[in-house]
Design a protein around this motif. Structure first.
Motif, PDB file in Angstrom:
ATOM      1  N   SER A 182       0.826  -1.205   0.000  1.00  0.00           N
ATOM      2  CA  SER A 182       0.000   0.000   0.000  1.00  0.00           C
ATOM      3  C   SER A 182       0.862   1.259   0.000  1.00  0.00           C
ATOM      4  O   SER A 182       0.396   2.340  -0.349  1.00  0.00           O
ATOM      5  CB  SER A 182      -0.914   0.011   1.230  1.00  0.00           C
ATOM      6  OG  SER A 182      -0.149  -0.049   2.420  1.00  0.00           O
ATOM      7  N   TYR A 183       2.136   1.139   0.384  1.00  0.00           N
ATOM      8  CA  TYR A 183       3.051   2.277   0.384  1.00  0.00           C
ATOM      9  C   TYR A 183       3.708   2.475  -0.975  1.00  0.00           C
ATOM     10  O   TYR A 183       3.905   3.592  -1.431  1.00  0.00           O
ATOM     11  CB  TYR A 183       4.157   2.076   1.430  1.00  0.00           C
ATOM     12  CG  TYR A 183       3.668   1.879   2.838  1.00  0.00           C
ATOM     13  CD1 TYR A 183       2.761   2.765   3.421  1.00  0.00           C
ATOM     14  CD2 TYR A 183       4.111   0.802   3.597  1.00  0.00           C
ATOM     15  CE1 TYR A 183       2.314   2.580   4.718  1.00  0.00           C
ATOM     16  CE2 TYR A 183       3.670   0.609   4.902  1.00  0.00           C
ATOM     17  CZ  TYR A 183       2.775   1.499   5.459  1.00  0.00           C
ATOM     18  OH  TYR A 183       2.339   1.311   6.741  1.00  0.00           O
ATOM     19  N   THR A 184       4.105   1.377  -1.613  1.00  0.00           N
ATOM     20  CA  THR A 184       4.730   1.418  -2.936  1.00  0.00           C
ATOM     21  C   THR A 184       3.808   0.683  -3.887  1.00  0.00           C
ATOM     22  O   THR A 184       3.723  -0.544  -3.870  1.00  0.00           O
ATOM     23  CB  THR A 184       6.119   0.757  -2.916  1.00  0.00           C
ATOM     24  OG1 THR A 184       6.905   1.343  -1.880  1.00  0.00           O
ATOM     25  CG2 THR A 184       6.819   0.932  -4.250  1.00  0.00           C
ATOM     26  N   THR A 185       3.095   1.437  -4.701  1.00  0.00           N
ATOM     27  CA  THR A 185       2.019   0.878  -5.502  1.00  0.00           C
ATOM     28  C   THR A 185       2.502   0.440  -6.877  1.00  0.00           C
ATOM     29  O   THR A 185       3.638   0.732  -7.286  1.00  0.00           O
ATOM     30  CB  THR A 185       0.910   1.923  -5.677  1.00  0.00           C
ATOM     31  OG1 THR A 185       1.428   3.009  -6.474  1.00  0.00           O
ATOM     32  CG2 THR A 185       0.432   2.465  -4.334  1.00  0.00           C
ATOM     33  N   ALA A 186       1.609  -0.230  -7.600  1.00  0.00           N
ATOM     34  CA  ALA A 186       1.920  -0.614  -8.975  1.00  0.00           C
ATOM     35  C   ALA A 186       2.225   0.620  -9.815  1.00  0.00           C
ATOM     36  O   ALA A 186       3.075   0.585 -10.717  1.00  0.00           O
ATOM     37  CB  ALA A 186       0.753  -1.396  -9.569  1.00  0.00           C
ATOM     38  N   GLY A 187       1.545   1.728  -9.532  1.00  0.00           N
ATOM     39  CA  GLY A 187       1.821   2.968 -10.258  1.00  0.00           C
ATOM     40  C   GLY A 187       3.223   3.480 -10.009  1.00  0.00           C
ATOM     41  O   GLY A 187       3.895   3.955 -10.929  1.00  0.00           O
TER      42      GLY A 187
END
Length: 290
Positions: free
Chosen positions: A80-85
């Motif tokens: 949730s901190y480092t997203t796919a985006g």
């Protein structure tokens, strides 16, 4: 000549009201600076990857491979901190460097957030290079679900190197070897280098950078690692307060370990606490010179 008199602090008139106003202003400024720093470390810097362009001289690199470009990403830690985006943007930065080969040095998933792993597939599919895209696993991949990480990489078209080497189709002898995770004692250097002639140039992918002390005993020219995240916090004048096991000696940047060149990438993702200060996420482009 009359020298101006310097008033001591106790001689400057100040009533209680002015003192309280000054103290309140100082406290507010301190809290404001703290809040600004916290906002930068949590909201801005973790989402602002830097492209580090590094030149590396390898004496055994064939002259025909002058200028070969290696893009490195590490420690994606999708969550949730480092997203796919975030990972897609990092991948786009890597592709913008026109690399000849792309390497991913472990820790794709993170303990307790493995459910995000499937979201890695599409960003990693955007990575393309003439000589291929390769990866090794890290300690967090093993701690959570190595089979899941392996499947995700396969679906994304990434070649996983687990204690094995491939000869890159570069027009001159160049080998790329990958070790399974050192922390979990899954590594086997003899197996990884089997079939690769001792006198030919070799790049080694291994998640933990401090393994370089051991790797330097083998006929390897350049080790590429991650794992440390650069400490996530790098305090001016103090350094990196927290570094992981096997990531303390060579936490970030370029090193020379005996005959071995080592580069440690700061990573893209974070683990708790999800902050970065003076230690931005990193996309590395290494240009090789003989």
């Amino acid at each position: 000549m009359v020298r101006p008199r310097v008033l001591l602090a106790r001689e400057i008139p100040m009533d209680r009201r002015n003192f309280l106003k000054l103290a309140a202003a100082g406290a507010a400024a301190g809290l404001g600076a703290a809040a600004l720093g916290a906002g930068w470390a949590t909201l801005i810097e973790p989402n602002w990857p830097a492209v580090e362009q590094i030149g590396v001289t390898l004496p055994r690199l064939p002259a025909r491979l002058e200028g070969l470009r290696v893009a490195q990403l590490s420690d994606l830690h999708i969550s949730s901190y480092t997203t796919a985006g975030d990972i897609e943007r990092a991948a786009a930065l890597a592709m913008r460097q026109s690399p000849d080969v792309i390497v991913l040095t472990g820790d794709f998933i993170w303990r307790e957030v493995w459910q995000y792993a499937e979201e890695l597939v599409e960003p990693l599919r955007t990575l393309r290079a003439p000589l291929g895209v390769y990866a090794v696993l890290g300690n967090h991949d093993h701690w959570e679900d190595a089979a899941l990480a392996t499947r995700v990489l396969g679906e994304a078209g990434v070649t996983l190197l687990l204690n094995q080497a491939v000869r890159l189709d570069a027009g001159a002898p160049l080998w790329l070897a990958g070790l399974d995770d050192v922390w979990e004692r899954k590594h086997d250097m003899a197996a990884a280098l089997a079939g690769a002639p001792d006198d030919e140039c070799k790049l080694l992918l291994v998640h933990e950078p401090d393994y370089a002390d051991e790797a330097a005993r083998y006929p390897v020219d350049l080790q590429l690692s991650g794992h440390s995240h650069g400490g996530q916090i790098n305090l001016p004048g103090y350094g990196r307060p927290v570094l992981p096991y096997l990531g303390r000696k060579y936490p970030a940047g370029l090193y020379q370990v005996g005959p071995l060149a080592l580069y440690t990438n700061r990573g893209i993702g974070v683990i708790a606490p999800p902050v970065r200060f003076n230690c931005p996420p990193e996309v590395t482009l290494l240009t090789l010179h003989p």
